[in-house]
Scaffold this motif. Sequence first.
Motif, short mmCIF file in Angstrom:
data_model
loop_
_atom_site.label_atom_id
_atom_site.label_comp_id
_atom_site.label_asym_id
_atom_site.label_seq_id
_atom_site.Cartn_x
_atom_site.Cartn_y
_atom_site.Cartn_z
N MET A 124 0.83 -1.27 0.09
CA MET A 124 -0.28 -0.14 0.21
C MET A 124 1.08 0.95 0.22
SD MET A 124 -3.34 1.33 2.47
CE MET A 124 -3.48 2.55 2.78
N CYS A 125 0.63 2.12 -0.21
CA CYS A 125 1.64 3.17 -0.65
C CYS A 125 1.38 4.03 0.12
CB CYS A 125 0.94 4.26 -2.06
SG CYS A 125 1.56 3.18 -3.79
N PRO A 126 2.08 4.58 0.54
CA PRO A 126 1.56 6.41 2.07
C PRO A 126 0.57 7.44 1.30
CG PRO A 126 4.44 6.45 1.01
CD PRO A 126 3.73 5.47 0.97
N PRO A 127 0.21 7.64 2.38
CA PRO A 127 -0.67 9.11 1.04
C PRO A 127 -0.45 10.01 1.58
CG PRO A 127 -1.95 8.24 3.43
CD PRO A 127 -0.42 7.17 3.33
N GLY A 128 -0.89 11.14 0.84
CA GLY A 128 -0.87 12.16 0.33
C GLY A 128 0.49 12.85 0.97
N GLY A 129 1.89 12.59 0.80
CA GLY A 129 2.80 13.41 0.81
C GLY A 129 3.52 14.78 -0.45
N PHE A 171 11.26 6.95 -5.90
CA PHE A 171 10.04 7.02 -6.67
C PHE A 171 11.10 7.04 -8.02
CE2 PHE A 171 7.40 8.04 -3.84
CZ PHE A 171 5.90 6.72 -4.07
N ASP A 172 11.01 6.03 -8.80
CA ASP A 172 11.22 6.48 -10.40
C ASP A 172 10.90 7.75 -11.49
OD1 ASP A 172 11.86 6.44 -13.18
OD2 ASP A 172 12.65 4.84 -12.99
N ALA A 173 11.62 8.78 -11.59
CA ALA A 173 10.88 10.17 -11.81
C ALA A 173 10.40 9.63 -13.84
CB ALA A 173 11.80 11.16 -12.14
N THR A 174 11.05 8.63 -14.73
CA THR A 174 10.37 8.30 -15.37
C THR A 174 9.34 7.80 -15.58
OG1 THR A 174 11.79 6.42 -16.16
CG2 THR A 174 13.33 8.59 -16.13
N THR A 175 9.27 6.72 -14.92
CA THR A 175 8.25 5.81 -15.28
C THR A 175 6.89 5.95 -14.51
OG1 THR A 175 9.33 3.86 -13.84
CG2 THR A 175 9.61 4.47 -15.36
N GLY A 176 7.35 6.41 -12.80
CA GLY A 176 6.23 6.79 -11.66
C GLY A 176 6.47 5.08 -10.99
N GLU A 177 7.43 4.78 -11.28
CA GLU A 177 7.09 3.17 -10.28
C GLU A 177 8.03 3.43 -8.89
OE1 GLU A 177 9.29 -0.36 -12.32
OE2 GLU A 177 8.51 0.88 -14.31
N CYS A 178 7.82 3.07 -7.57
CA CYS A 178 7.80 2.44 -6.49
C CYS A 178 9.41 1.91 -6.27
CB CYS A 178 7.52 2.06 -5.61
SG CYS A 178 6.85 2.62 -3.98
N ASP A 212 8.01 -0.60 -3.19
CA ASP A 212 7.47 -1.29 -2.77
C ASP A 212 6.36 -1.63 -4.90
OD1 ASP A 212 4.23 -2.38 -3.34
OD2 ASP A 212 3.81 -1.72 -1.35
N ASP A 213 6.75 -2.89 -5.32
CA ASP A 213 5.87 -2.74 -6.82
C ASP A 213 4.37 -2.91 -6.52
OD1 ASP A 213 8.58 -3.69 -7.50
OD2 ASP A 213 8.44 -6.20 -6.92
N GLY A 214 3.52 -2.56 -5.77
CA GLY A 214 2.28 -2.75 -5.90
C GLY A 214 2.16 -0.81 -6.30
N CYS A 215 2.93 -0.20 -5.68
CA CYS A 215 2.51 1.87 -5.58
C CYS A 215 3.21 2.15 -6.93
CB CYS A 215 2.83 2.22 -4.49
SG CYS A 215 2.56 3.98 -3.71
#
Length: 79
Positions: free
Chosen positions: A1-6, A48-55, A58-61
């Motif tokens: 689960m991604c941390p919310p709202g940063g 986060f990878d700034a080019t793809t948005g991948e976390c 956590d692979d699910g975020c």
Amino acid sequence: MCPPGGPLCEGMLSGTVEGEFDRDELETELEWSREGEVLSCPWHGWEFDATTGECLVDDGCRLRSIPVRAEAGHVVVTL
């Protein structure tokens, strides 16, 4: 689960540390990599990878992407 709202817009764009563990020698090798490609959340420290948005934590975020393009020397953001 991604941390919310940063507020990622306040995060730092830099690199990250990548490591390899040698099980035979019981040694860890760390290397600084991906300079300018990693965005860190200022609240949670998640990367986060700034080019793809991948976390990178956590692979699910992943981050929501917004279409951008360069036009006459300007960056155009489509919302």
